[in-house]
Design an enzyme around this catalytic site. Structure first.
Site, PDB file in Angstrom:
ATOM      1  N   ALA A  11       1.021  -1.203  -0.008  1.00  0.00           N
ATOM      2  CA  ALA A  11      -0.155   0.136   0.009  1.00  0.00           C
ATOM      3  C   ALA A  11       0.767   1.168   0.029  1.00  0.00           C
ATOM      4  O   ALA A  11       0.319   2.360  -0.051  1.00  0.00           O
ATOM      5  CB  ALA A  11      -0.835  -0.046   1.318  1.00  0.00           C
ATOM      6  N   ALA A  80       8.844  -2.096   5.195  1.00  0.00           N
ATOM      7  CA  ALA A  80      10.016  -1.592   5.789  1.00  0.00           C
ATOM      8  C   ALA A  80       9.927  -0.164   6.459  1.00  0.00           C
ATOM      9  O   ALA A  80       8.823   0.554   6.061  1.00  0.00           O
ATOM     10  CB  ALA A  80      11.239  -1.523   4.968  1.00  0.00           C
ATOM     11  N   TYR A 188      19.420   2.023   9.547  1.00  0.00           N
ATOM     12  CA  TYR A 188      18.470   1.709   8.295  1.00  0.00           C
ATOM     13  C   TYR A 188      19.316   0.817   7.607  1.00  0.00           C
ATOM     14  O   TYR A 188      18.814  -0.228   6.890  1.00  0.00           O
ATOM     15  CB  TYR A 188      17.886   2.680   7.642  1.00  0.00           C
TER      16      TYR A 188
HETATM   17  N1  LIG Z   1      11.311   5.278  -1.595  1.00  0.00           N
HETATM   18  C1  LIG Z   1      13.034   4.970  -1.537  1.00  0.00           C
HETATM   19  O1  LIG Z   1      13.690   6.064  -1.948  1.00  0.00           O
HETATM   20  C2  LIG Z   1      13.544   3.732  -1.182  1.00  0.00           C
HETATM   21  C3  LIG Z   1      15.222   3.963  -1.625  1.00  0.00           C
HETATM   22  C4  LIG Z   1      15.654   2.714  -1.327  1.00  0.00           C
HETATM   23  C5  LIG Z   1      14.894   1.510  -0.745  1.00  0.00           C
HETATM   24  N2  LIG Z   1      13.651   1.592  -0.583  1.00  0.00           N
HETATM   25  C6  LIG Z   1      12.805   0.625  -0.065  1.00  0.00           C
HETATM   26  O2  LIG Z   1      11.883   0.074  -0.974  1.00  0.00           O
HETATM   27  C7  LIG Z   1      10.844  -0.317  -0.123  1.00  0.00           C
HETATM   28  C8  LIG Z   1       9.587   0.517  -0.113  1.00  0.00           C
HETATM   29  O3  LIG Z   1       9.751   1.801   0.088  1.00  0.00           O
HETATM   30  P1  LIG Z   1       8.694   3.031  -0.252  1.00  0.00           P
HETATM   31  O4  LIG Z   1       9.226   4.105  -0.544  1.00  0.00           O
HETATM   32  O5  LIG Z   1       7.468   2.509  -0.859  1.00  0.00           O
HETATM   33  O6  LIG Z   1       8.123   3.068   1.321  1.00  0.00           O
HETATM   34  P2  LIG Z   1       6.694   3.405   2.084  1.00  0.00           P
HETATM   35  O7  LIG Z   1       6.983   4.040   3.318  1.00  0.00           O
HETATM   36  O8  LIG Z   1       5.870   4.425   1.102  1.00  0.00           O
HETATM   37  O9  LIG Z   1       5.912   2.064   2.004  1.00  0.00           O
HETATM   38  C9  LIG Z   1       6.213   1.168   2.669  1.00  0.00           C
HETATM   39  C10 LIG Z   1       4.909   0.256   3.350  1.00  0.00           C
HETATM   40  O10 LIG Z   1       5.253  -0.865   4.090  1.00  0.00           O
HETATM   41  C11 LIG Z   1       4.265  -0.571   5.168  1.00  0.00           C
HETATM   42  N3  LIG Z   1       4.958  -1.158   6.368  1.00  0.00           N
HETATM   43  C12 LIG Z   1       5.562  -0.677   6.985  1.00  0.00           C
HETATM   44  N4  LIG Z   1       5.841  -1.427   8.323  1.00  0.00           N
HETATM   45  C13 LIG Z   1       4.992  -2.468   8.088  1.00  0.00           C
HETATM   46  C14 LIG Z   1       4.799  -3.996   8.904  1.00  0.00           C
HETATM   47  N5  LIG Z   1       5.323  -4.023   9.855  1.00  0.00           N
HETATM   48  N6  LIG Z   1       4.219  -4.717   8.262  1.00  0.00           N
HETATM   49  C15 LIG Z   1       3.521  -4.621   7.146  1.00  0.00           C
HETATM   50  N7  LIG Z   1       3.655  -3.330   6.370  1.00  0.00           N
HETATM   51  C16 LIG Z   1       4.423  -2.455   6.856  1.00  0.00           C
HETATM   52  C17 LIG Z   1       3.818   0.718   5.019  1.00  0.00           C
HETATM   53  O11 LIG Z   1       2.650   0.807   5.779  1.00  0.00           O
HETATM   54  C18 LIG Z   1       3.685   1.379   3.688  1.00  0.00           C
HETATM   55  O12 LIG Z   1       2.543   1.109   3.124  1.00  0.00           O
HETATM   56  C19 LIG Z   1      11.287  -0.412   1.414  1.00  0.00           C
HETATM   57  O13 LIG Z   1      11.884  -1.554   1.767  1.00  0.00           O
HETATM   58  C20 LIG Z   1      12.416   0.696   1.257  1.00  0.00           C
HETATM   59  O14 LIG Z   1      13.587   0.342   2.179  1.00  0.00           O
HETATM   60  C21 LIG Z   1      13.014   2.751  -0.928  1.00  0.00           C
END
Ligand SMILES: NC(=O)c1ccc[n+]([C@@H]2O[C@H](COP(=O)([O-])OP(=O)(O)OC[C@H]3O[C@@H](n4cnc5c(N)ncnc54)[C@H](O)[C@@H]3O)[C@@H](O)[C@H]2O)c1
Length: 377
Positions: A11, A80, A188
């Site tokens: 989501a 995450a 992190y």
């Molecule tokens: N956005 C970036 O710039 C970026 C860069 C490097 C890596 N990432 C990685 O990509 C992934 C997604 O990132 P994003 O930007 O979409 O983040 P985001 O915060 O928009 O989405 C993360 C989702 O995980 C859900 N979540 C958090 N804890 C949870 C739990 N305990 N159980 C179930 N759901 C849970 C949140 O509700 C959220 O919907 C992450 O693993 C992040 O580390 C993102």
């Protein structure tokens, strides 16, 4: 062949785009997400797109993952906690969600009969710490080197730029490759590296395909405007809409590799559709460095604001100076290379921001939390 995909954290920002592309490509998609209040706001309601199943649940809860895994052949693990600065003092929470959550998933796969055959992990460029550099003093044609993380004392002295670890000379950034030195500089980043290693080892021992994708700075439509702990473009866009100043850390010359979320979702989909039995490891970025001053200036222009970003010489412990992706491994594995330029992607982001309610600015709160713990100067 169409896949039955479970997207943990589906989501969220990247998950939403991946869901759209995966559905359009004919795959079945189920999401597992706890709608974390930090990302979605308090008491958030989430309506999944038509034809997409949604399981409200937590990746640290065994029964939730078990329920979500029924009939799934491919897991894309996105759930995450993602704030670099926040991870330095919410260590237990970051460990629990990112490391323990991955452990529960892998434990289920090791001990239960499931149909899962492929795991794709969203890792992060933060596992490298500082990116790769070249030293022209060690070798006139440029010797690759990997400086250590900057120390709090260096930052306090406003000594922003990493030095050659061999001769101490000034060095120039270059594209970071997957086999370069890993040196996480934040909790992190340490949790993302732990996820990588656990998935590599468990998938190999269980005969599963896997891909570890190290995302650079992902931005675009749908990124959380609520979360003050990550997402510099969200934070800046909110401040511009509120007519507040745009404070830029250090001297503004620190760079990031900004990659549009649609390119990232497209890259992930390639690894969903072509499982790598011996494992794949690939950077996912745009492959170009952009300074924070440059991106802040461009954002202000695109949002029609007169505000000029200003450098504050403030800093956060755990931040890196430079890192941008070498994309050769991604291209070799998939034939795909991110193609949405920063101008185009930021334009799309700004048009979307205009359609959203203006959130409260939380930057000062997030900074105060860091300062109280000597993690910001
Ligand atoms: N956005 C970036 O710039 C970026 C860069 C490097 C890596 N990432 C990685 O990509 C992934 C997604 O990132 P994003 O930007 O979409 O983040 P985001 O915060 O928009 O989405 C993360 C989702 O995980 C859900 N979540 C958090 N804890 C949870 C739990 N305990 N159980 C179930 N759901 C849970 C949140 O509700 C959220 O919907 C992450 O693993 C992040 O580390 C993102």
């Amino acid at each position: 062949m169409s896949k039955n995909i479970l997207i943990t954290g589906g989501a969220g920002f990247i998950g939403t785009h991946l869901t759209r592309l995966a559905k359009a490509a004919g795959h079945s998609v189920r999401l597992l997400d706890n709608l974390s209040p930090q990302i979605h706001g308090e008491n958030a309601a989430f309506a999944p797109p038509e034809g997409v199943e949604f399981v409200l649940g937590d990746v640290t809860v065994r029964a939730d993952i078990e329920r979500a895994l029924a009939g799934i052949d491919t897991v894309v693990h996105l759930a995450a906690e993602t704030g670099t600065g926040q991870s330095m003092y919410e260590i237990d929470r970051y460990y629990r969600v990112n490391v323990q959550g991955t452990a529960v998933l892998l434990d289920i796969l090791a001990n239960t009969k499931t149909e899962v055959r492929n795991i794709v992990l969203a890792s992060s460029r933060s596992v490298y710490g500082e990116g790769a550099y070249v030293c022209h003093d060690c070798e006139p044609s440029g010797q690759r080197c990997f400086p250590n993380s900057r120390l709090p004392a260096d930052l306090a002295a406003h000594d922003w730029t990493p030095k050659c670890p061999r001769c101490g000379a000034g060095i120039a950034e270059t594209a970071t490759r997957e086999d370069d030195k890993l040196s996480p500089a934040s909790i992190y980043a340490a949790t993302k590296l732990a996820q990588e290693e656990m998935i590599r080892i468990a998938a190999t021992s269980q005969g599963l395909a896997y891909a570890i994708l190290r995302f650079q700075n992902v931005y675009g439509e749908g990124q959380s405007l609520q979360n003050p702990y990550t997402g510099i473009l969200s934070i800046f866009s909110t401040r511009l809409r509120l007519g507040l100043s745009l404070p830029v850390f250090e001297d503004g010359e620190e760079t990031r590799d900004f990659v549009h979320v649609e390119d990232v979702a497209n890259a992930v989909l390639r690894f969903v559709e072509k499982p790598a039995l011996s494992g794949a490891l690939a950077n996912v970025g745009y492959g170009e460095p952009t300074s924070i001053m440059e991106v802040a200036t461009l954002l202000a222009q695109l949002m029609g604001s007169e505000t000029k970003p200003h450098v504050t010489a403030q800093y956060r412990v755990g931040d890196i100076r430079h890192n941008f992706a070498d994309l050769a491994a991604l291209e070799a594995a998939t034939g795909f290379r991110p193609a949405i330029s920063l101008e185009e992607g930021l334009g799309r982001f700004c048009a979307w921001v205009e359609t959203q309610p203006i959130p409260q600015d939380m930057l000062d709160k997030a900074n105060a939390e860091l300062k109280a713990r000597n993690l910001m100067g």
